[in-house]
Scaffold this motif. Structure first.
Motif, PDB file in Angstrom:
ATOM      1  N   ALA A 161      -3.061  -4.051  11.536  1.00 52.90           N
ATOM      2  CA  ALA A 161      -3.417  -3.993  10.127  1.00 52.90           C
ATOM      3  C   ALA A 161      -4.858  -4.416   9.893  1.00 52.90           C
ATOM      4  CB  ALA A 161      -2.469  -4.874   9.311  1.00 52.90           C
ATOM      5  N   GLN A 162      -5.397  -5.262  10.738  1.00 48.31           N
ATOM      6  CA  GLN A 162      -6.782  -5.705  10.569  1.00 48.31           C
ATOM      7  C   GLN A 162      -7.735  -4.527  10.669  1.00 48.31           C
ATOM      8  OE1 GLN A 162      -7.955  -8.736  13.359  1.00 48.31           O
ATOM      9  NE2 GLN A 162      -9.558  -9.527  12.007  1.00 48.31           N
ATOM     10  N   ASP A 163      -7.472  -3.607  11.604  1.00 44.08           N
ATOM     11  CA  ASP A 163      -8.318  -2.419  11.727  1.00 44.08           C
ATOM     12  C   ASP A 163      -8.205  -1.541  10.492  1.00 44.08           C
ATOM     13  OD1 ASP A 163      -8.988  -3.312  14.251  1.00 44.08           O
ATOM     14  OD2 ASP A 163      -7.410  -2.143  15.231  1.00 44.08           O
ATOM     15  N   MET A 164      -7.009  -1.406   9.974  1.00 44.47           N
ATOM     16  CA  MET A 164      -6.813  -0.595   8.775  1.00 44.47           C
ATOM     17  C   MET A 164      -7.564  -1.182   7.587  1.00 44.47           C
ATOM     18  SD  MET A 164      -4.827  -0.689   5.747  1.00 44.47           S
ATOM     19  CE  MET A 164      -3.422  -1.727   6.151  1.00 44.47           C
ATOM     20  N   VAL A 165      -7.504  -2.487   7.405  1.00 42.77           N
ATOM     21  CA  VAL A 165      -8.211  -3.126   6.293  1.00 42.77           C
ATOM     22  C   VAL A 165      -9.718  -2.972   6.458  1.00 42.77           C
ATOM     23  CG1 VAL A 165      -8.640  -5.331   5.137  1.00 42.77           C
ATOM     24  CG2 VAL A 165      -6.325  -4.749   5.879  1.00 42.77           C
ATOM     25  N   ALA A 166     -10.212  -3.069   7.704  1.00 42.73           N
ATOM     26  CA  ALA A 166     -11.646  -2.880   7.944  1.00 42.73           C
ATOM     27  C   ALA A 166     -12.068  -1.470   7.570  1.00 42.73           C
ATOM     28  CB  ALA A 166     -11.971  -3.171   9.411  1.00 42.73           C
ATOM     29  N   ASP A 193     -10.135   9.575  -7.424  1.00 42.95           N
ATOM     30  CA  ASP A 193      -8.905   9.997  -6.751  1.00 42.95           C
ATOM     31  C   ASP A 193      -8.692   9.159  -5.492  1.00 42.95           C
ATOM     32  OD1 ASP A 193      -6.601  11.310  -6.129  1.00 42.95           O
ATOM     33  OD2 ASP A 193      -7.562  13.118  -5.379  1.00 42.95           O
ATOM     34  N   ILE A 194      -8.749   7.846  -5.643  1.00 43.59           N
ATOM     35  CA  ILE A 194      -8.555   6.948  -4.501  1.00 43.59           C
ATOM     36  C   ILE A 194      -7.083   6.972  -4.117  1.00 43.59           C
ATOM     37  CG2 ILE A 194      -8.729   4.592  -3.682  1.00 43.59           C
ATOM     38  CD1 ILE A 194     -11.404   6.015  -4.146  1.00 43.59           C
ATOM     39  N   SER A 195      -6.803   7.346  -2.898  1.00 45.82           N
ATOM     40  CA  SER A 195      -5.425   7.407  -2.420  1.00 45.82           C
ATOM     41  C   SER A 195      -5.418   7.311  -0.904  1.00 45.82           C
ATOM     42  CB  SER A 195      -4.748   8.708  -2.861  1.00 45.82           C
ATOM     43  OG  SER A 195      -5.296   9.809  -2.157  1.00 45.82           O
ATOM     44  N   VAL A 196      -4.248   7.110  -0.347  1.00 49.44           N
ATOM     45  CA  VAL A 196      -4.093   7.081   1.103  1.00 49.44           C
ATOM     46  C   VAL A 196      -4.504   8.422   1.704  1.00 49.44           C
ATOM     47  CG1 VAL A 196      -2.378   6.905   2.942  1.00 49.44           C
ATOM     48  CG2 VAL A 196      -2.332   5.304   1.042  1.00 49.44           C
ATOM     49  N   ASN A 197      -4.296   9.495   0.958  1.00 47.44           N
ATOM     50  CA  ASN A 197      -4.702  10.822   1.427  1.00 47.44           C
ATOM     51  C   ASN A 197      -6.185  10.905   1.722  1.00 47.44           C
ATOM     52  OD1 ASN A 197      -2.177  11.886   1.231  1.00 47.44           O
ATOM     53  ND2 ASN A 197      -2.523  12.894  -0.725  1.00 47.44           N
ATOM     54  N   ASN A 198      -6.964  10.270   0.898  1.00 46.45           N
ATOM     55  CA  ASN A 198      -8.405  10.506   0.893  1.00 46.45           C
ATOM     56  C   ASN A 198      -9.199   9.455   1.665  1.00 46.45           C
ATOM     57  OD1 ASN A 198      -7.898  12.726  -0.684  1.00 46.45           O
ATOM     58  ND2 ASN A 198      -8.185  11.632  -2.609  1.00 46.45           N
ATOM     59  N   GLN A 235      -4.605  13.700 -12.130  1.00 47.34           N
ATOM     60  CA  GLN A 235      -3.260  13.826 -11.584  1.00 47.34           C
ATOM     61  C   GLN A 235      -2.949  12.639 -10.699  1.00 47.34           C
ATOM     62  OE1 GLN A 235      -3.352  17.434  -9.327  1.00 47.34           O
ATOM     63  NE2 GLN A 235      -4.599  16.600  -7.712  1.00 47.34           N
ATOM     64  N   GLY A 236      -1.747  12.676 -10.086  1.00 48.36           N
ATOM     65  CA  GLY A 236      -1.323  11.605  -9.191  1.00 48.36           C
ATOM     66  C   GLY A 236      -0.539  10.543  -9.932  1.00 48.36           C
ATOM     67  N   ARG A 237       0.112   9.683  -9.163  1.00 46.68           N
ATOM     68  CA  ARG A 237       0.825   8.563  -9.778  1.00 46.68           C
ATOM     69  C   ARG A 237       0.926   7.377  -8.847  1.00 46.68           C
ATOM     70  NH1 ARG A 237       7.237   8.862  -8.928  1.00 46.68           N
ATOM     71  NH2 ARG A 237       7.320  10.342  -7.241  1.00 46.68           N
ATOM     72  N   THR A 238       1.107   7.631  -7.539  1.00 44.89           N
ATOM     73  CA  THR A 238       1.410   6.535  -6.631  1.00 44.89           C
ATOM     74  C   THR A 238       0.308   5.492  -6.619  1.00 44.89           C
ATOM     75  OG1 THR A 238       2.680   8.077  -5.274  1.00 44.89           O
ATOM     76  CG2 THR A 238       2.089   5.973  -4.283  1.00 44.89           C
ATOM     77  N   PHE A 239      -0.954   5.928  -6.578  1.00 41.39           N
ATOM     78  CA  PHE A 239      -2.060   4.993  -6.435  1.00 41.39           C
ATOM     79  C   PHE A 239      -2.909   4.886  -7.695  1.00 41.39           C
ATOM     80  CE2 PHE A 239      -1.234   7.136  -2.334  1.00 41.39           C
ATOM     81  CZ  PHE A 239      -0.604   6.074  -1.700  1.00 41.39           C
ATOM     82  N   VAL A 240      -2.488   5.531  -8.760  1.00 43.84           N
ATOM     83  CA  VAL A 240      -3.228   5.491 -10.022  1.00 43.84           C
ATOM     84  C   VAL A 240      -2.979   4.149 -10.702  1.00 43.84           C
ATOM     85  CG1 VAL A 240      -3.450   6.571 -12.290  1.00 43.84           C
ATOM     86  CG2 VAL A 240      -3.128   7.981 -10.260  1.00 43.84           C
ATOM     87  N   SER A 241      -3.971   3.662 -11.420  1.00 47.19           N
ATOM     88  CA  SER A 241      -3.843   2.364 -12.085  1.00 47.19           C
ATOM     89  C   SER A 241      -2.741   2.405 -13.126  1.00 47.19           C
ATOM     90  CB  SER A 241      -5.168   1.981 -12.748  1.00 47.19           C
ATOM     91  OG  SER A 241      -5.404   2.801 -13.882  1.00 47.19           O
ATOM     92  N   ALA A 246      -3.405   1.468  -2.854  1.00 49.42           N
ATOM     93  CA  ALA A 246      -3.371   2.158  -1.564  1.00 49.42           C
ATOM     94  C   ALA A 246      -3.208   1.167  -0.420  1.00 49.42           C
ATOM     95  CB  ALA A 246      -4.642   2.983  -1.386  1.00 49.42           C
ATOM     96  N   LEU A 247      -3.961   0.084  -0.470  1.00 49.75           N
ATOM     97  CA  LEU A 247      -3.891  -0.925   0.585  1.00 49.75           C
ATOM     98  C   LEU A 247      -2.505  -1.579   0.618  1.00 49.75           C
ATOM     99  CD1 LEU A 247      -5.659  -2.235   2.741  1.00 49.75           C
ATOM    100  CD2 LEU A 247      -6.421  -3.891   1.039  1.00 49.75           C
ATOM    101  N   THR A 248      -1.965  -1.867  -0.541  1.00 47.30           N
ATOM    102  CA  THR A 248      -0.632  -2.478  -0.600  1.00 47.30           C
ATOM    103  C   THR A 248       0.437  -1.514  -0.117  1.00 47.30           C
ATOM    104  OG1 THR A 248      -1.354  -3.809  -2.493  1.00 47.30           O
ATOM    105  CG2 THR A 248       1.013  -3.634  -2.109  1.00 47.30           C
ATOM    106  N   TRP A 249       0.359  -0.282  -0.558  1.00 45.08           N
ATOM    107  CA  TRP A 249       1.374   0.718  -0.193  1.00 45.08           C
ATOM    108  C   TRP A 249       1.437   0.896   1.321  1.00 45.08           C
ATOM    109  CZ3 TRP A 249       1.819   5.419   2.225  1.00 45.08           C
ATOM    110  CH2 TRP A 249       2.939   6.193   1.934  1.00 45.08           C
TER     111      TRP A 249
END
Length: 1549
Positions: A1228-1233, A1255-1260, A1291-1297, A1320-1323
């Protein structure tokens, strides 16, 4: 109600309540005694022609033959009974969910007079008959299985069949059983189910149903004959009749007294109701003062009254019915509650509870006359549960027939005569609750509007103590954990965790607040329209969410009470004492849902304590003081009783003495099920509420002349607190805040059903335990995740309903029409250049078309022949039937799709959208056409304000005229349209296509439809059985078959790579892309526009800028009909031979939106790091140079109202980075970096280029293999913040505020993007790092927080879960997840700061206290909540704090515990998978793993992560022991639409 909806409701309610298969002999011996009369001989004959003879034309005729034979062939065995054919007529008096029911054959006693053939209230038994063997509702296990082997078999292949035909048959049988048990005085019932040559026997009671193994009645008719003979010779009690109710045998004088006392007609039939009182034994006879003997109190009592007129709408459970009867001895009215109590040591009898309460002098109780179990030798206790363990491996609850009689007939709380009476009654009920709790140690646990009634003198009475908690009984204490009560009035705390929270006093007190608010808003005029009131009630009180395997709610309740806004509707009684005091009470209960005082708050309290006399106002408003006072008050009753008394006095003092009530809501839609009330029904009538017998006056308040009286109260100031209130001070006295966000509350559809017990009872049913759907797994796909919503996996029933609403909303915006069929054909399919003579068209189909008889499947073959004849022999196009198999490679919204018919080139034996040229949908009736046939503008009356459906907008024209809609607002029309939209999405998303054509056949009519990424154009109706319509349809088919690929919608810039490369070259590319051998490759053309500058026109590129790439087809299907519909695929450049990423989308042509390549160009100019470079980009054009753009927007005005539709052009972009997903990490440390790298790119773009990503998301967020850093991609929705205004969220919902989800019209700013980084980081972290808790818990939490959404007022909203968790500091993560780790600490630190967006701003007093602290204790002032709020607000306006927080966390030790799991253990879908679905799901996951592994050659670090493991759900049913929970979990076999979901949809339509 839509076809099949009733059956779906019923089968969902009774799942796992069918016990079997029992051997037929065992069934007969256990349930029907052997008759002493000799049974007639069963004649030997061959019954098979009755069922299997194919000479009959259709199923109906075969059923008719079977019915005639059954009635004649088995007539000798009916004895003193007679069979009547009843499939041709409904019983008009008794219905189930307002739906008429009719069995095929009904059996009556010979001497029973019948007014009509179908009379459910007089049936002894009934027979359901279908001609098709596939209609069997059950599936028998092998005969040789028993014990654990049998249970294991049932885990994978349940006894209850899940397919459509089985569900419908089972549902129809349930409807008949419910109607028979509910309309009669009956304890149990028998029936026969016949399907083709097979039959089953069923015994129904309130615990479920016992079902036999199916048998062939055509070869073994003696089994049916034995059943009928035994049944006919059994006593009425042995057949299930309740003999404690009989026709009254009274003399004329007594009968007249009963009718006079109950206000009944003189010819009303009377019945005698026998009740055995189980009171303690009476004392022995004694002598009075005159020396005469006094008789003891009798143990049995008889009451008299009319026949029941309301029935329960459930098969199992308490099935409560209520009666107003006459006591001849006491010469008074009494109220009897007839119910089935739970047979359990922990469930005490309600009569015993009343006796305990009376012994402790509890006030404000309904006087109980007597109570006891119904004594019967056969039907007192249910028996189905006795057979559940050996046949199901589960233990069902048993029930005992029970009656209780009260000496008062009350009035519903909703029928108060004046507002002051309402609050006086609530105060009385609170006093009763207080006495019971403090004196008798009994907690009610079911406070609702139905359980508080008004006595004839106006006193409030608290009733229905059958779900109470007796704290003196150890067995009762075991039931304290979990929610049992009425959903609408339960506390937010219990609704959020209905299985794990302990029911305490504070929960009951909060329920009193909800009762007061519910009743006041619904019944006291406040200037709101009915629709707004319904929306408010739906949002606050009826909120239900499917989370995991559980139904939850309360999030909106909690949020509004905690934030001091929105709990009361806007503009309702502004400034009135009622609103003020209700607001203050809600504010007090809101303390339960606010954070505990911080250390700074406690320090502030101690520092300011010496100054409390000099500054008392300041000291009282310190948060720690407010919190402590409220928490102390919530543990007592007196403060709330004082508030209610205060309000009642205030309303009385203002002169309010007459009834001031207006009925805003359609109460007939919202009756409480399984509830009893000591209140009197207004009149007898049918078994469901109608406009004729509504339980309240239809006259509105504004017509009553009372509006002026209420106006004086509404305008009066809030009352001062009497001295008694000072003893129980409450915080935040004063005006209560109103909603500040939306201004009105959205509308939810109906989620409850009509009452069976009392027309006055309006709240929906209590819920003992909720059955819901599990968390939706976001299954990753290769190369790049294609969204994180239910659209990418199997969907739950609630998601299914929501997706249907979304599709219908989309259709309203983008479907254009109708246009004439001639214009449609000429515009979209011009005459071919080399037009040969059109082939002679075949005879018109439909000349013998019978709209009343023809079924949909009967139309397939004739239409295929008809279309093939129109295609002619000079084309290789052929029509194929595709209705039986879905496309295995294309899921649309988690479902396989299969149009009825399709056109392919050559022969094709399967459904394959990629090869499909066009498709047809066939409907048997015109009613299933989703488009209005006589479309046009004409006047329509506005819906009646009192009887409208509750749907629609409040902005309807005041003139009473509305424009007709092009889309039908019917269930059949909507269902058809949803199907069409799904097929269009699948066809456009498969392969390489710019637009597509389809035909809808609805009865004898057809419509032509053209679909593209802007929407669709629909033609007018064509009667293809008519000469003119036949000519139009043949012209369309002929032109389509001769059209060029471009004219048919095919993207000609993509072609098979085999036409340009040798086999060895193709194999080299496969190896470079790590693709399996045999994978088909394609050639992609990109017309590179170069470093163009922004332009609103389509840019042209010279021919020498043509770029060529080779790669596989796109792995994902866009899940929307219109819009950008982006998708990506790794490819190999023909020029450089390098791996690159090709992205394809349909960009909007607009001056305000840049092409994505130009955005990248601007970002690189200012030196934005961690973003890829563009190799080529441009709009896609056909071979002739014409751009591939949409056309539907050009017909936006065809419906009479100009739709706001965008023009889209096909666009391709090639990036030099083929990264791996940010989710594919090992540590997870690498992912956070990597996320920190992406955040740096976002900051630089915002500060230097003025570009906000949006459009900040895990996809992008991807890993760049060349640098090992995180990269931010997908800038196509970004905007220039310096151009004046930021567009609304797209659009979107999962990572939208949460802010943007709650208000879709809000503009998106930097704070929203920063919050998306947190989401995104939490998900990713919670999803892929187990953190010490199992996947079920994490999955439920992810679903609650990230996946929740709903449709309100035509908008998709959500975010309440995010807002609720962010608002409270330290409450962001799942409880117990990765405790003491730097990852968890980082996420909490980020959430604590971003949560300031949703916390209540400091009050004026907070700022005063803060000023004093800065003067006296500046160090402590920095720790207060006020200072924290100001600091957090300042931080979220920049990136710096977030980058610094992440960097500080990365430098800490302890990251080794945050490791990605090797196998994903989350619940993998939003449905309970069957055995076959589990195998298919596992295969999909394995394929995803293979694809992920194949992409490893693009990456520097490879560690394939398998995500194929699954975890079965656990349904912690209250009916089972803990040791049975695993078996119950495995058995929970199918996705269930709960009553509320389906009934809500049915009521809406």
């Amino acid at each position: 109600m839509p076809p099949g909806a009733l059956e779906e409701i019923l089968t969902s309610d009774t799942s796992d309540k069918f016990v079997g298969p029992m051997p037929v002999d065992a069934f007969l011996n256990d349930f029907l005694p052997t008759s002493f009369c000799a049974m007639p001989r069963v004649e030997e004959c061959d019954f098979k022609p009755t069922c299997d003879d194919g000479s009959q034309d259709n199923e109906e005729s075969r059923e008719a033959v079977m019915l005639d034979f059954l009635m004649k062939g088995f007539a000798p065995f009916f004895g003193n009974l007679r069979a009547c054919r009843t499939n041709g007529s409904y019983d008009k008096r008794w219905r189930v969910y307002r739906q008429k029911v009719r069995p095929a054959i009904a059996v009556y006693e010979v001497d029973v007079p019948l007014d009509v053939d179908t009379d459910i209230s007089k049936m002894e038994t009934w027979i359901e008959v279908t001609a098709d063997e596939e209609d069997d509702p059950f599936e028998d296990p092998p005969d040789d299985l028993s014990g654990e082997d049998l249970c294991d078999h049932l885990d994978d292949r349940p006894f209850e069949r899940e397919d459509e035909s089985g569900t419908l048959t089972r549902g129809r049988a349930l409807a008949h059983a419910i109607a028979q048990l509910g309309s009669q005085y009956r304890n149990f019932a028998f029936s026969v189910l016949i399907f083709g040559k097979y039959a089953r026997l069923v015994r129904w009671d309130r615990a479920g149903a016992a079902v036999t193994r199916r048998f062939d009645w055509t070869t073994a008719p003696e089994l049916l004959a034995r059943f009928f003979w035994r049944f006919a010779n059994a006593s009425r009690e042995e057949r299930g009749a309740d003999e404690t109710v009989s026709r009254a045998e009274l003399n004329e004088e007594d009968a007249a007294a009963v009718r006079r006392g109950l206000t009944l007609p003189s010819d009303e039939e009377l019945f005698a109701y026998l009740l055995h009182d189980d009171s303690p034994p009476p004392p022995l006879p004694t002598e009075n003062e005159h020396g005469l003997s006094t008789d003891p109190i009798p143990t049995s009592r008889i009451y008299y009254g009319p026949r029941l007129n309301l029935m329960p709408w459930e098969l199992t459970g308490s099935s409560t019915r209520t009666f107003v009867l006459w006591d001849l001895v006491g010469q008074k009215k009494v109220f009897m509650k007839d119910t089935w109590r739970r047979d359990s040591r922990s469930a005490e009898k309600e009569g015993d509870i009343y006796r305990i309460l009376k012994s402790h002098d509890v006030s404000h109780l309904a006087p109980m006359e007597c109570s006891g179990d119904v004594l019967s030798s056969h039907g007192m206790r249910t028996r189905t549960q006795d057979y559940s363990k050996p046949y199901l491996g589960l233990r069902l609850s048993g029930y005992v027939h029970y009656r209780i009689v009260f000496g008062v007939v009350g009035i519903s709380l909703h029928d108060f005569s004046a507002p002051h009476q309402l609050f006086s009654a609530l105060a009385d009920a609170l006093e009763a609750h207080r006495d019971a709790y403090t004196k008798a140690k009994i907690l009610h646990r079911d406070i609702s509007a139905g359980n508080i009634i008004l006595s004839p003198t106006g006193e409030g009475l608290l009733i229905d103590w059958d779900h109470c908690l007796n704290m003196n009984n150890p067995a009762s204490l075991k039931t304290q954990v979990g929610f049992t009560g009425t959903w609408e009035f339960a506390s937010a705390r219990l609704l959020k965790s209905p299985r794990t929270e302990t029911h305490v006093l504070e929960d009951d007190l909060e329920s009193f607040l909800h009762v007061a608010t519910w009743t006041s808003v619904r019944r006291i005029p406040g200037g709101l329209k009915r629709r707004k009131i319904e929306r408010y009630l739906d949002e606050i009180f009826r909120e239900r969410r499917q989370t995991g395997d559980l139904e939850t709610g309360g999030i909106t309740k909690e949020m509004y009470m905690a934030t001091r806004e929105g709990y009361l509707p806007n503009d309702w009684l502004e400034g009135s004492p009622l609103r003020t005091l209700l607001g203050n009470i809600a504010d007090t209960f809101g303390i339960r849902y606010r954070h505990e005082p911080t250390d700074g708050d406690r320090h502030a309290e101690r520092v300011l304590f010496p100054f409390k006399d000099r500054h008392p106002e300041v000291y009282k408003q310190i948060y720690a003081c407010v919190y402590d006072k409220a928490m102390v008050a919530l543990g007592t009753h007196d403060w709330m009783i004082a508030r209610m008394r205060e309000l009642s006095h205030a309303l009385t003092d203002n002169g309010e003495s007459t009834r001031t009530v207006v009925i805003h809501c359609d109460d007939s839609r919202r009756q409480e099920s399984n509830k009893a009330s000591v209140s009197e029904p207004r009149e007898t009538g049918p078994s469901y509420p109608t406009k004729r017998n509504l339980p309240y006056p239809a006259k509105s308040f504004m017509d009553s002349g009372a509006s002026d009286q209420w106006a004086s109260i509404a305008s009066s100031p809030a009352p001062s607190s009497p001295s008694s209130i000072d003893e129980h001070p409450l915080p935040n006295e004063g005006s209560y805040g109103t909603q500040s966000d939306t201004g009105e509350h959205p509308n939810h559809s109906d989620d409850s059903r009509a009452s069976s017990s009392d027309l006055h009872q309006t709240p929906p049913p209590r819920v003992a335990h909720a059955k819901a759907l599990p968390y939706n797994n976001h299954t990753p796909v290769r190369y790049k995740l294609d969204g994180h919503t239910a659209f990418n996996s199997k969907t739950s029933n609630e998601d299914e309903e929501l997706i249907g609403k979304l599709l219908l909303m989309e259709a309203e915006k983008v479907l254009c029409g109708p246009i004439s069929a001639t214009k449609f054909i000429d515009d979209f399919l011009p005459v071919p250049d080399s037009a040969e003579e059109r082939a002679s068209a075949p005879p018109r189909y439909g000349q013998t078309f019978d709209r009343t008889k023809t079924k949909e499947r009967d139309m397939y073959a004739p239409i295929m022949t008809y279309i093939d004849g129109l295609l002619g022999e000079k084309t290789d196009l052929k029509t194929q039937k595709t209705a039986d198999k879905t496309d295995p490679n294309r899921l649309v919204h988690g479902r396989g799709v299969k149009p009825d018919l399709a056109i392919y080139k050559g022969a094709n034996t399967k459904t394959d959208f990629e090869l499909m040229e066009s498709w047809f949908e066939v409907k048997s009736t015109e009613a299933e056409d989703p488009f209005v046939s006589d479309f046009g503008s004409e006047p329509e009356p506005e819906p009646d304000s009192e009887s409208g459906s509750g749907s629609g907008s409040d902005s309807d024209s005041d003139s009473g005229f509305v424009k007709k809609r092009f889309l039908k607002d019917t269930v059949l029309g909507k269902n058809s349209l949803i199907q069409l939209l799904r097929y269009a999405i699948g066809h456009l998303g498969a392969g390489f296509r710019c637009f597509s054509f389809s035909i809808l056949f609805a009865g004898r009519y057809a419509r032509l439809i053209r679909w593209d990424r802007a929407g669709a154009v629909v033609s007018e109706q064509i009667d293809y059985t008519d000469e003119g319509g036949h000519d139009l349809l043949s012209r369309f088919i002929w032109r389509l078959s001769r059209a060029s690929p471009k004219q048919r919608g095919i993207d000609t810039t993509v072609d098979s790579a085999g036409s340009f490369l040798s086999d060895s070259e193709i194999e080299d590319i496969r190896q470079q892309l790590s693709l399996p051998p045999g994978t088909k490759l394609f050639r992609y053309l990109v017309h590179n526009d170069g470093d163009m500058k922004h332009s609103s026109s389509v840019l042209r590129a010279p021919p020498e800028n043509l770029y060529i790439y080779y790669g596989p087809s796109f792995p994902t299907t866009p899940q929307s009909l219109h819009g950008r519909c982006g998708r990506t695929v790794p490819v190999v450049s023909a020029q450089s031979k390098q791996l690159v990423l090709l992205k394809e989308s349909w960009r909007v042509i607009s001056r305000n939106i840049y092409p994505e390549a130009e955005t990248y160009h601007r970002l690189h100019e200012v030196g934005v790091p961690h973003i890829p470079r563009v190799e080529a980009s441009g709009d896609i054009r056909y071979d002739d140079g014409e751009e591939q753009s949409t056309d539907s927007q050009n017909y936006a005005g065809a419906s009479g109202d100009m739709k706001e539709m965008s023009s889209h052009v096909h666009y391709r972009l090639v990036l030099d980075v083929v990264g791996r997903e940010i989710t594919n990490f090992e540590f997870a440390q690498d992912m956070v970096a990597a996320v920190a790298n992406v955040l740096e790119a976002h900051m630089t773009a915002y500060q230097k280029a003025g570009i906000l990503h949006r459009d900040i998301s895990v996809n992008n967020m991807i890993w760049n293999p060349s640098t090992g850093k995180g990269n931010l991609i997908d800038w196509d929705t970004s905007c220039d913040v310096n151009r004046g205004g930021i567009p609304k969220r797209r659009q979107g919902r999962t990572f939208v505020s949460a802010k943007l989800l709650l208000d879709p019209e809000a503009f998106q700013g930097l704070e929203d993007d920063l919050e998306s980084f947190l989401h995104a980081l939490t998900w990713v972290s919670v999803r892929y790092v187990d953190g010490g808790i199992d996947g079920k818990q994490r999955g439920k939490w992810l679903y609650d927080v990230f996946d929740q959404r709903e449709v309100k007022d035509g908008r998709v909203v959500g975010g309440t879960g995010k807002k609720s968790n962010l608002r409270s500091r330290g409450n962001w993560l799942p409880v117990g997840w990765l405790a003491q780790s730097p990852l968890a600490a980082l996420l909490i630190d980020l959430a604590n700061v971003l949560g300031v967006r949703y916390r209540t701003a400091p009050t004026e007093w907070d700022h005063v206290a803060d000023t004093l602290l800065r003067l006296y204790e500046p160090e402590i002032a920095a720790l207060t909540t006020t200072k924290q709020y100001e600091n957090d607000q300042e931080q979220i306006r920049t990136h710096t704090w977030m980058i610094q927080t992440i960097q500080a966390a990365l430098a800490k030790e302890g990251w080794e515990m945050a490791v990605r799991m090797k196998e994903l253990d989350l619940i993998s879908s939003n449905f309970s998978p069957t055995h076959k679905q589990k195998k298919a799901q596992k295969k999909r996951f394995q394929q995803s793993d293979m694809q992920r592994a194949n992409s490893k050659s693009f990456e520097e670090s490879a560690s394939s992560q398998s995500i194929h493991s699954m975890k079965r759900r656990v349904d912690d049913d209250d009916d089972e022991d803990e040791k049975e929970a695993p078996r119950k979990a495995k058995r929970h076999k199918k996705s269930k639409k709960t009553k509320t979901v389906v009934h809500r949809r049915a009521a809406t339509n």
